[in-house]
Write a protein that holds these residues in place. Structure first.
Motif, short mmCIF file in Angstrom:
data_model
loop_
_atom_site.label_atom_id
_atom_site.label_comp_id
_atom_site.label_asym_id
_atom_site.label_seq_id
_atom_site.Cartn_x
_atom_site.Cartn_y
_atom_site.Cartn_z
N ARG A 30 32.19 3.13 -14.67
CA ARG A 30 31.47 2.79 -13.44
C ARG A 30 31.68 1.31 -13.14
O ARG A 30 31.25 0.45 -13.92
CB ARG A 30 29.99 3.11 -13.57
CG ARG A 30 29.69 4.59 -13.75
CD ARG A 30 28.20 4.86 -13.82
NE ARG A 30 27.93 6.28 -13.97
CZ ARG A 30 26.70 6.79 -14.07
NH1 ARG A 30 25.64 5.97 -14.03
NH2 ARG A 30 26.52 8.10 -14.20
N PRO A 31 32.33 0.99 -12.05
CA PRO A 31 32.58 -0.43 -11.74
C PRO A 31 31.28 -1.16 -11.38
O PRO A 31 30.34 -0.56 -10.84
CB PRO A 31 33.54 -0.36 -10.54
CG PRO A 31 33.25 0.96 -9.91
CD PRO A 31 32.88 1.89 -11.03
N ALA A 32 31.24 -2.44 -11.67
CA ALA A 32 30.09 -3.29 -11.33
C ALA A 32 30.61 -4.60 -10.76
O ALA A 32 30.64 -5.62 -11.45
CB ALA A 32 29.21 -3.54 -12.55
N PRO A 33 31.08 -4.59 -9.52
CA PRO A 33 31.66 -5.80 -8.93
C PRO A 33 30.61 -6.88 -8.71
O PRO A 33 29.43 -6.60 -8.48
CB PRO A 33 32.24 -5.31 -7.59
CG PRO A 33 31.42 -4.11 -7.25
CD PRO A 33 31.08 -3.46 -8.56
N LEU A 34 31.04 -8.14 -8.83
CA LEU A 34 30.17 -9.29 -8.62
C LEU A 34 30.38 -9.85 -7.22
O LEU A 34 31.46 -9.76 -6.65
CB LEU A 34 30.45 -10.38 -9.65
CG LEU A 34 30.10 -10.05 -11.11
CD1 LEU A 34 30.55 -11.18 -12.01
CD2 LEU A 34 28.61 -9.81 -11.26
N ALA A 35 29.31 -10.45 -6.69
CA ALA A 35 29.36 -11.11 -5.38
C ALA A 35 28.88 -12.54 -5.57
O ALA A 35 27.68 -12.82 -5.50
CB ALA A 35 28.49 -10.37 -4.36
N PRO A 36 29.80 -13.49 -5.87
CA PRO A 36 29.38 -14.87 -6.13
C PRO A 36 28.59 -15.49 -4.99
O PRO A 36 27.64 -16.24 -5.23
CB PRO A 36 30.72 -15.59 -6.36
CG PRO A 36 31.66 -14.53 -6.81
CD PRO A 36 31.25 -13.30 -6.06
N ALA A 37 28.97 -15.20 -3.75
CA ALA A 37 28.24 -15.79 -2.61
C ALA A 37 26.80 -15.30 -2.59
O ALA A 37 25.87 -16.07 -2.34
CB ALA A 37 28.95 -15.43 -1.31
#
Length: 474
Positions: A30-37
């Motif tokens: 299960r992917p868990a992408p990050l959103a730095p902004a």
């Protein structure tokens, strides 16, 4: 279909059914992408009076007052830091990572599967196919030692978290102390600047009247410029202290704008008795977090030495299989093992040296801790003596001010002497604030080397802090 051919077909397809059953139990990614902004925006939006902090604060400090507090004490701010500080979040994630290694260490090794096939063109039964498993039999003692090493690594990660929590606490205490010192000095500098302005106006009139030489006015104006420079430096120091406190709390600096911090005994921490001091010193020499890590490293080195000794004995590999060899069913069963001709002497020697090194590190760390404690205790005694001297100097200046004020009322002293005495008393008060700041820093340093709060509201967190920061008190 007759029973015999059906059974034969089932035997042929059994390996494939086994493979299908094995892969059906796999865990799905299960992917868990990050959103730095988004993360930066969320951090900038953090507030000290956020609703979610209320539950955490009441969990850590059930005796906390109404929300949000009108004045924040050190225990409440420390509870916020334990909850919000990002470095502690990283340390907690490290604990979770090391705990996952315990699962790996406790698992039996996966077998190796080999599929074989062959085709003989002119044979009555042209196909040969089969399956073979290579299964490592790990000795129970090796499995226990691997699990023990992983468990010790988890314990060390928890102690690293505890040590990081004390670093955060020390940074927060230092920042709050500098902030409190700056605010007290700023108020006094405002009064001093007002008094110096009155003195300059008086000198201006006296110079114009020919009563004083112009040099006296120049000296007063230079003193006023020096006060302005000190005020500018102080404002910069207060801003830096607020930013440092916000960093320790895990909040943006603007989140602390306008808050009131209650520290009634700032600069005057209660002195410790000999018995309490000795007990705290002994506790630090036996159970400080970094010492616990060193002891954990020694225990891990001991387990690694045991594991190296266990590896001088062979491990067995079982290799059962099944072959359909051109119409003939075969069931081979092989046993393999490594012959430890070298007795694993090299690894054992390395592990024994590693254990000796870990033991020496414990002794060196204890000696270092002892030296830190003695130095911190002496620094506090010296700072307390300096504060007492500054207090005596202030009392002398205040007495001189009262005498001058009385002389001014009866005509024995003029206005300039009155202003000079007032300014002298305020400068003596600044010296007291500076001495108290040094005393408070000395107490903060002593608490840091002892890894224990010695006074104030933080004592309410002293018993629960180890389990809280380790994630076991939730």
């Amino acid at each position: 279909m007759p029973a015999a051919p059906l059974a034969c077909a089932f035997r042929r397809m059994a390996p494939f059914f086994f493979l299908m059953g094995t892969f059906a139990g796999c865990i799905e990614y299960r992917p868990a992408p990050l959103a730095p902004a988004r993360g930066a925006e969320d951090f900038a939006a953090r507030r000290l009076d956020a609703v979610q902090l209320r539950g955490e604060l009441r969990r850590l400090l059930p005796q906390a007052s109404a929300w949000p507090p009108q004045e924040w004490d050190r225990a409440e701010l420390l509870a916020v830091a334990l909850t919000e500080n990002p470095q502690l979040a990283v340390a907690r994630a490290r604990v979770a990572e090391t705990r996952s290694r315990e699962i790996t260490a406790a698992q039996a090794p996966n077998p190796d599967l080999t599929l074989q096939s062959e085709y003989a063109r002119h044979d009555a039964h042209p196909w040969l196919y089969g399956v073979e498993l290579n299964w490592l039999l790990r000795a129970p003692e090796r499995r226990r030692l691997d699990t023990e090493i992983a468990r010790l690594d988890t314990g060390n990660a928890r102690l690293q978290l505890m040590d990081e929590a004390w670093s955060v606490r020390n940074a927060l205490a230092a920042a709050l102390s500098a902030w409190e010192s700056g605010r007290r000095r700023a108020s006094l500098f405002d009064r001093l600047a007002t008094a110096q302005d009155r003195l300059i106006a008086l000198e201006q009139r006296r110079v114009e009247a020919g009563e004083d030489p112009p040099g006296e006015l120049l000296i007063s104006r230079q003193a006023r410029i020096q006060i302005e420079q000190q005020q500018a430096e102080l404002r910069e120091a207060v801003d830096a202290a607020q930013a440092a406190a916000a960093k320790a709390l895990g909040l943006p600096p603007q989140a602390l704008d306008g808050i009131a911090v209650a520290w009634p005994d700032w600069g005057a921490p209660p002195a410790m008795g000999e018995a309490a001091q000795g007990e705290a010193r002994e506790r630090a020499l036996l159970s400080r977090a970094d010492l616990g890590q060193a002891i954990g490293d020694y225990a891990a080195a001991e387990a690694k030495l045991q594991l190296s000794v266990a590896r001088q004995y062979p491990q067995f590999v079982l290799s059962p299989g099944y072959y359909w060899d051109h119409g003939i069913a075969k069931f081979p069963f092989d046993v393999g093992f490594t012959l430890p001709f070298n007795g694993n002497r090299g690894e054992i020697a390395e592990a024994r040296a590693g254990r000796d090194l870990a033991g020496q590190r414990i002794l060196a760390l204890q000696a270092d801790i002892y030296g830190q404690i003695v130095a911190a205790e002496r620094a506090e005694r010296i700072a307390r003596a300096s504060t007492d001297a500054a207090e005596r100097q202030l009392q002398a200046a205040l007495h001189q001010q009262q005498t001058t004020e009385l002389g001014f009322k009866v005509g024995a002293a003029d206005l300039q002497e009155r202003l000079d005495a007032e300014i002298l008393a305020m400068r003596a008060e600044l010296e007291v604030i500076q001495a108290r700041a040094q005393l408070q820093n000395s107490r903060n340093n002593l608490e840091d080397v002892l890894h224990a709060p010695l006074s104030g509201p933080e004592l309410a967190l002293a018993d629960t802090m180890p389990s809280i920061v380790a994630g076991a008190g939730t």
